[in-house]
Write an enzyme that holds these catalytic residues in place. Structure first.
Site, short mmCIF file in Angstrom:
data_model
loop_
_atom_site.label_atom_id
_atom_site.label_comp_id
_atom_site.label_asym_id
_atom_site.label_seq_id
_atom_site.Cartn_x
_atom_site.Cartn_y
_atom_site.Cartn_z
N GLY A 196 -4.65 0.98 14.31
CA GLY A 196 -5.11 0.75 12.95
C GLY A 196 -4.79 1.89 12.00
N GLN A 197 -5.34 3.05 12.29
CA GLN A 197 -5.28 4.15 11.33
C GLN A 197 -4.07 5.06 11.57
N CYS B 96 -12.65 0.79 16.54
CA CYS B 96 -11.31 0.28 16.28
C CYS B 96 -10.44 0.22 17.53
N MET B 97 -10.12 1.39 18.08
CA MET B 97 -9.16 1.44 19.19
C MET B 97 -9.80 1.62 20.55
N LYS C 103 0.83 -1.21 0.00
CA LYS C 103 0.00 0.00 0.00
C LYS C 103 0.87 1.26 0.00
N MET D 188 -7.42 -5.99 16.12
CA MET D 188 -8.88 -6.03 16.17
C MET D 188 -9.47 -7.37 16.64
N1 LIG Z 1 -17.17 -5.70 9.07
C1 LIG Z 1 -16.22 -4.91 9.56
N2 LIG Z 1 -16.39 -3.59 9.57
C2 LIG Z 1 -15.43 -2.79 10.10
C3 LIG Z 1 -14.25 -3.34 10.64
C4 LIG Z 1 -14.07 -4.76 10.60
O1 LIG Z 1 -13.04 -5.31 11.02
N3 LIG Z 1 -15.08 -5.50 10.06
N4 LIG Z 1 -13.29 -2.52 11.17
C5 LIG Z 1 -13.68 -1.20 11.64
C6 LIG Z 1 -12.46 -0.37 11.79
S1 LIG Z 1 -11.22 -0.95 12.80
C7 LIG Z 1 -12.29 0.80 11.15
S2 LIG Z 1 -10.92 1.75 11.49
C8 LIG Z 1 -13.34 1.32 10.24
C9 LIG Z 1 -12.82 2.09 9.05
O2 LIG Z 1 -13.94 2.50 8.32
P1 LIG Z 1 -13.99 3.84 7.47
O3 LIG Z 1 -13.30 4.94 8.15
O4 LIG Z 1 -15.42 4.08 7.15
O5 LIG Z 1 -13.22 3.35 6.16
P2 LIG Z 1 -12.25 4.09 5.16
O6 LIG Z 1 -12.34 3.36 3.88
O7 LIG Z 1 -10.91 4.23 5.77
O8 LIG Z 1 -12.91 5.51 5.01
C10 LIG Z 1 -12.17 6.67 4.86
C11 LIG Z 1 -12.86 7.57 3.87
O9 LIG Z 1 -12.17 8.81 3.81
C12 LIG Z 1 -11.89 9.15 2.46
N5 LIG Z 1 -10.68 9.97 2.51
C13 LIG Z 1 -9.38 9.63 2.35
N6 LIG Z 1 -8.58 10.67 2.59
C14 LIG Z 1 -9.38 11.73 2.90
C15 LIG Z 1 -9.13 13.09 3.25
O10 LIG Z 1 -8.00 13.54 3.37
N7 LIG Z 1 -10.23 13.85 3.51
C16 LIG Z 1 -11.49 13.38 3.41
N8 LIG Z 1 -12.50 14.19 3.68
N9 LIG Z 1 -11.75 12.09 3.07
C17 LIG Z 1 -10.71 11.29 2.84
C18 LIG Z 1 -11.80 7.84 1.73
O11 LIG Z 1 -12.10 7.97 0.37
C19 LIG Z 1 -12.85 6.99 2.49
O12 LIG Z 1 -14.13 7.12 1.92
O13 LIG Z 1 -14.11 0.22 9.76
C20 LIG Z 1 -14.73 -0.51 10.77
N10 LIG Z 1 -15.65 -1.46 10.14
N1 LIG Z 2 -4.08 -3.90 4.45
C1 LIG Z 2 -4.70 -3.26 5.42
N2 LIG Z 2 -4.02 -2.93 6.53
C2 LIG Z 2 -4.68 -2.31 7.52
C3 LIG Z 2 -6.03 -1.92 7.40
C4 LIG Z 2 -6.71 -2.26 6.20
O1 LIG Z 2 -7.90 -1.96 6.01
N3 LIG Z 2 -6.01 -2.94 5.25
N4 LIG Z 2 -6.67 -1.27 8.40
C5 LIG Z 2 -5.91 -0.76 9.52
C6 LIG Z 2 -6.81 -0.71 10.68
S1 LIG Z 2 -7.77 0.67 10.91
C7 LIG Z 2 -6.85 -1.70 11.60
S2 LIG Z 2 -7.90 -1.55 12.91
C8 LIG Z 2 -5.92 -2.82 11.56
C9 LIG Z 2 -6.61 -4.18 11.81
O2 LIG Z 2 -5.64 -5.16 11.83
P1 LIG Z 2 -5.97 -6.65 12.29
O3 LIG Z 2 -6.75 -6.63 13.54
O4 LIG Z 2 -4.69 -7.39 12.31
O5 LIG Z 2 -6.88 -7.19 11.10
P2 LIG Z 2 -8.30 -7.93 11.01
O6 LIG Z 2 -8.29 -8.63 9.71
O7 LIG Z 2 -9.39 -6.97 11.26
O8 LIG Z 2 -8.38 -8.99 12.19
C10 LIG Z 2 -7.28 -9.60 12.79
C11 LIG Z 2 -7.50 -11.01 13.19
O9 LIG Z 2 -8.48 -11.15 14.21
C12 LIG Z 2 -8.80 -12.52 14.20
N5 LIG Z 2 -9.91 -12.88 15.08
C13 LIG Z 2 -11.22 -13.08 14.77
N6 LIG Z 2 -11.92 -13.44 15.85
C14 LIG Z 2 -11.05 -13.48 16.89
C15 LIG Z 2 -11.15 -13.83 18.27
O10 LIG Z 2 -12.21 -14.17 18.79
N7 LIG Z 2 -10.01 -13.76 19.02
C16 LIG Z 2 -8.82 -13.42 18.50
N8 LIG Z 2 -7.76 -13.40 19.29
N9 LIG Z 2 -8.69 -13.13 17.18
C17 LIG Z 2 -9.78 -13.13 16.40
C18 LIG Z 2 -9.03 -12.78 12.72
O11 LIG Z 2 -8.92 -14.15 12.43
C19 LIG Z 2 -7.94 -11.94 12.08
O12 LIG Z 2 -6.85 -12.73 11.68
O13 LIG Z 2 -5.29 -2.90 10.30
C20 LIG Z 2 -4.74 -1.67 9.85
N10 LIG Z 2 -4.00 -2.02 8.66
S1 SF4 Z 3 2.37 2.68 7.13
FE1 SF4 Z 3 1.35 0.70 6.95
S2 SF4 Z 3 0.40 0.75 4.91
FE2 SF4 Z 3 1.98 2.35 4.94
S3 SF4 Z 3 3.82 1.35 4.14
FE3 SF4 Z 3 3.88 1.20 6.36
S4 SF4 Z 3 2.99 -0.80 6.80
FE4 SF4 Z 3 2.40 -0.27 4.71
MO LIG Z 4 -9.35 0.34 12.57
#
Ligand SMILES: Nc1nc2c(c(=O)[nH]1)N[C@H]1C(S)=C(S)[C@@H](COP(=O)(O)OP(=O)(O)OC[C@H]3O[C@@H](n4cnc5c(=O)[nH]c(N)nc54)[C@H](O)[C@@H]3O)O[C@H]1N2
Ligand SMILES: Nc1nc2c(c(=O)[nH]1)N[C@H]1C(S)=C(S)[C@@H](COP(=O)(O)OP(=O)(O)OC[C@H]3O[C@@H](n4cnc5c(=O)[nH]c(N)nc54)[C@H](O)[C@@H]3O)O[C@H]1N2
Ligand code: SF4
Ligand SMILES: [Mo]
Length: 749
Positions: A379-380, A175-176, A85, A342
């Site tokens: 995460g973010q 998330c956090m 990425k 997560m």
């Molecule tokens: N089923 C399921 N749902 C989840 C999760 C999961 O594990 N499972 N994880 C949750 C978690 S941990 C997270 S963090 C959330 C993330 O969920 P979201 O925050 O809804 O996801 P993003 O795709 O990061 O959305 C960011 C948006 O900001 C826009 N964007 C990018 N840069 C900028 C900028 O500079 N300004 C503005 N105005 N917009 C910008 C992008 O186009 C995008 O539409 O999702 C949650 N939802």
């Molecule tokens: N490529 C990529 N990188 C990212 C993001 C992204 O959207 N894409 N998002 C960023 C953000 S905002 C976040 S929050 C992080 C998320 O990063 P991670 O939390 O590492 O990612 P996830 O895929 O949401 O889930 C992690 C693991 O939780 C496990 N899990 C499911 N159920 C359970 C349970 O009951 N117990 C335990 N111990 N584990 C379980 C799943 O099997 C999975 O492997 O990644 C960050 N980095």
């Molecule tokens: S900040 Fe995360 S997404 Fe960006 S290069 Fe490093 S590991 Fe990859």
């Molecule tokens: Mo997140």
């Protein structure tokens, strides 16, 4: 597993990680942008726009275009490496054809293009009308852990200091929030005490609920490099096998939602086998159960419900493996580092699991020293810097202050030059409650920035109506699921099209400069907020003129001084590759709560977030998930990520290589379940929960293998919204939703 481990480790760490991160190291196409050129007019440094790792990127610019990006060798986070990425940032910045470039407003049901003045006047008019007619709590803002520090600070001042409502939330709640809850309850202050340098000093990695290979690839690379030293061991606790398991020595495939039982059982063995550090426990901790003080013996008797044998029944694990894990973790010769994301936080027991992880470190004294730490991965890119530190949650005020604390309100009122009564003393709505209030019509206006709730909120069927009815402003860079419901769309500048500051997992605050202009009429979010604040009549509070990003940061910085999260002057961040707070007398802090690293501690270790300087070991019961599988809904559905896509994939789908690599989502099924249901890879299946349903392709084997009875779906695909199926149950204290567990049935479509 072991064979793969050996060959995986034999490859160079960088190559191994690139493969795990989905990059073919020989494929150079991603590494250059469409109009790549060796000639650049200037290089600017920036933290990567994606995950909370916070890698340093060098951005090459020519003729107001990003022509190339490369890893910043001088940045201590990534030392020049980037994941797939990070490397694609150049392409992303050039993929402007789908960008939003003109403000739009809804007229007679249709979105039509307009100019900024019309759009911003409409927002100010509506917000003013609702505030005057229904009170400040009728309006709201939903922001992001991807917002800059400056954006977050201005939003806090606007909502809490000017309008006088706590209706400010952000997606970091999803998330956090449970990690925050864990640090706060155990240590009295949020955010990790450790730093990434602990990776190079650890002898044992305890990775629980984190798929680092796909979600924190560069940190994973650092772990892999460390693990190549054969004495270093890895325990993985995840119900599903992932690419991260390639380095695992001990796999704990426990039942989803049984984490507290597993961790309590590990604590049991640690105490039972005399592996505790009693001196540390006496000096630096006390113990609590249900709000009452207990002693170590009472804790021990609480843990009798979690002997490895009893815990085996709850977790489905072999008791021998639990004992082994405890011995590995507590081995006095090893420095132990816990890493989680997560899989831990997104459960209704998220805070309790965080507490139970901290317990392991407190019982063994493996904390606050190089290599030993409970390090929650963020995460973010600015979930720490903006959401947690500035505090864009309903209950928070800047620099880790909270609205419920009178002194904190007084400090901020003085700082902002407002009457203290302006800041409401009670939090209003956490994220899910805010969307419920929108459903009820109690909140009449919502401004969404840098997040895409129509795709990322759980159980979205329940919240759609609210988004249809509310006056909805959306600031984004592309059309999204959320902009579909908008009354006003504001085209926004992203990443190095604007200037800002992000804060990462290890408390590192990093600055980025504006390098290029945004396409069309797109404008920075900060500018949008300030314009609307002025139009609402709060101009006096937002007097920034010449260099708003700097002036706002300096104003924020002032209220961090002396709080334990002291920031440096703006220019320090412009020059340096980030600094870890607290920064006192120009020195950053690698490890908190310990002298001489932490300037707030005179001697030894002091958990100064607590009045007596002692952390708390909590007796937490295992209660399991909100919705367990039953006869009607026999599968556990879990959701998450793939390395190629960022959340709702608005950005990553613009990069052809990433889109091609994983173009649609799917459901991972264990082969035993697939065989029983006569499902083959590629078949279309239907997932049905009590809340919604979704058809998608089956996937058997590959990068992720859930245990029997468990399914896993990445949530990036806007054409196949898994959040129609997920549950919106939340942890009672952190209010974070349980995305990781709900019950579904599955059949061939
Ligand atoms: N089923 C399921 N749902 C989840 C999760 C999961 O594990 N499972 N994880 C949750 C978690 S941990 C997270 S963090 C959330 C993330 O969920 P979201 O925050 O809804 O996801 P993003 O795709 O990061 O959305 C960011 C948006 O900001 C826009 N964007 C990018 N840069 C900028 C900028 O500079 N300004 C503005 N105005 N917009 C910008 C992008 O186009 C995008 O539409 O999702 C949650 N939802
Ligand atoms: N490529 C990529 N990188 C990212 C993001 C992204 O959207 N894409 N998002 C960023 C953000 S905002 C976040 S929050 C992080 C998320 O990063 P991670 O939390 O590492 O990612 P996830 O895929 O949401 O889930 C992690 C693991 O939780 C496990 N899990 C499911 N159920 C359970 C349970 O009951 N117990 C335990 N111990 N584990 C379980 C799943 O099997 C999975 O492997 O990644 C960050 N980095
Ligand atoms: S900040 Fe995360 S997404 Fe960006 S290069 Fe490093 S590991 Fe990859
Ligand atoms: Mo997140």
């Amino acid at each position: 597993m072991k064979l793969t481990r050996r060959s995986f480790l034999k490859a160079s760490a960088a190559a191994a990680v690139m493969t795990a991160a989905g990059i073919n190291p020989k494929d150079k196409s991603l590494f250059s942008t469409a109009n790549a050129s060796n000639e650049v007019d200037k290089w600017t440094k920036a933290p990567c726009r994606f995950c909370g790792t916070g890698c340093g990127v060098l951005v090459g610019v020519k003729d107001d275009k990003v022509v190339t990006v490369k890893g910043d060798k001088k940045n201590p986070v990534n030392k020049g490496f980037l994941c797939v990425k990070g490397y694609s940032l150049g392409k992303l910045m050039n993929a402007t054809e789908n960008r939003l470039t003109k403000p739009q407003i809804r007229r007679n049901g249709r979105l039509v293009e307009t100019d900024w003045e019309t759009a911003l006047n409409l927002i100010a008019k509506k917000y003013r009308k609702y505030i005057d007619n229904y009170g400040p709590d009728s309006v709201s803002i939903y922001s992001s852990g991807q917002s800059t520090v400056q954006e977050g600070y201005v939003l806090s001042k606007l909502m809490k200091g000017a309008i006088g409502t706590n209706n400010l939330e952000c997606n970091a709640r999803l998330c956090m929030a449970s990690a925050v809850g864990g640090y706060l309850t155990t240590f009295g202050k949020d955010e990790p005490m450790g730093c990434y340098d602990d990776i190079e000093n650890a002898d044992l990695f305890f990775i629980i609920g984190a798929n680092m290979a796909e979600c924190h690839p560069i940190l994973y690379a650092r772990v892999v490099r460390r693990v190549r030293n054969s004495d270093v061991k890895v325990i993985m606790a995840d119900p599903r096998e992932t690419r991260t398991h390639k380095i695992s020595d001990l796999d704990l495939f426990m039942k989803p939602g049984s984490d507290v039982a597993l961790l309590n059982a590990i604590s049991y063995v640690i105490i039972d086998e005399g592996l505790i550090d009693e001196d540390f426990i006496n000096k630096h901790t006390h113990l609590k159960q249900n709000g009452k003080e207990i002693n170590l013996d009472e804790f021990k008797s609480f843990l009798k419900d979690y002997t490895p044998k009893k815990a085996a029944k709850i977790t489905g694990l072999d008791p021998k493996d639990i004992r082994k894990a405890a011995r590995m973790f507590a081995d006095p010769k090893r420095e132990s580092l816990s890493l989680w994301t997560m899989g831990v936080n997104q459960q209704v027991q998220g805070v309790f699991i965080n507490n139970a992880i901290h317990n392991l470190h407190l019982l063994t004294g493996k904390i606050c020293r190089p290599g030993s730490s409970p390090l929650s991965l963020t995460g973010q890119p600015s979930a720490c810097g903006t959401a947690r530190e500035v505090g864009t949650f309903t209950h928070k005020l800047p620099a880790h202050r909270i609205v419920a604390n009178k002194k904190h309100r007084e400090e901020m009122a003085k700082h902002w030059g407002i009457d203290v009564d302006k800041i409401p003393s009670k939090p209003s709505y956490h994220t899910m409650a805010m969307f419920e209030a929108i459903n009820r019509g109690d909140i009449k206006a919502l401004w969404v920035t840098t997040t895409n709730p129509a795709q990322s909120l759980p159980n979205f069927n329940k919240y759609r109506k609210g988004l249809e009815d509310v006056f909805l402003v959306v600031s984004d860079v592309y059309p999204t699921e959320t902009t579909k419901y908008a009354d006003v769309i504001l085209p926004s500048a992203m990443w190095v099209e604007k200037e800002g500051v992000f804060g990462n997992t290890e408390r590192r605050t990093q600055h980025f400069e504006k390098a290029v202009d945004a396409p069309g009429d797109a404008k920075p979010d900060l500018w949008q907020f300030l314009e609307v604040a002025r139009k609402l009549g709060y101009g006096d509070l937002f007097p920034y003129k010449d260099h708003p990003e700097r002036e706002i940061f300096e104003e924020y910085r002032e209220c961090t001084l002396g709080t334990g999260k002291d920031l440096a002057p703006y220019d320090a961040y412009r020059q340096k590759r980030g600094l870890m707070w607290p920064v006192v007398d120009g020195n950053e802090t690698a490890r908190r709560y310990v002298a001489p690293d932490d300037p707030y501690v005179k001697e030894g270790i002091e958990f100064y977030g607590k009045p007596d300087g002692k952390a708390i070991i909590y007796a937490r019961e295992n209660k399991g998930p909100a919705e367990s599988p039953d006869e009607k809904y026999p599968f556990v559905l879990s959701t998450g990520r793939v390395v190629e896509h960022w959340h709702t994939a608005t950005m990553t789908m613009q990069v052809p290589e990433l889109k091609k690599a994983v173009s649609e989502t799917y459901v991972e099924i264990h082969e035993d379940d697939a065989r029983r249901l006569n499902i083959r890879s590629g078949d279309i299946v239907k997932l049905i929960s009590r809340r919604g349903e979704l058809e998608l392709k089956a996937k058997i084997g590959g990068r992720g293998v859930p245990q029997p009875g468990m399914l896993f779906v990445p949530f990036f695909d806007r054409k196949r919204l898994i959040n129609l199926v997920t549950i919106d149950a939340v942890d009672p204290s952190s209010k974070e939703p349980e995305y990781k567990i709900c019950a579904v049935k599955m059949r061939k479509a």
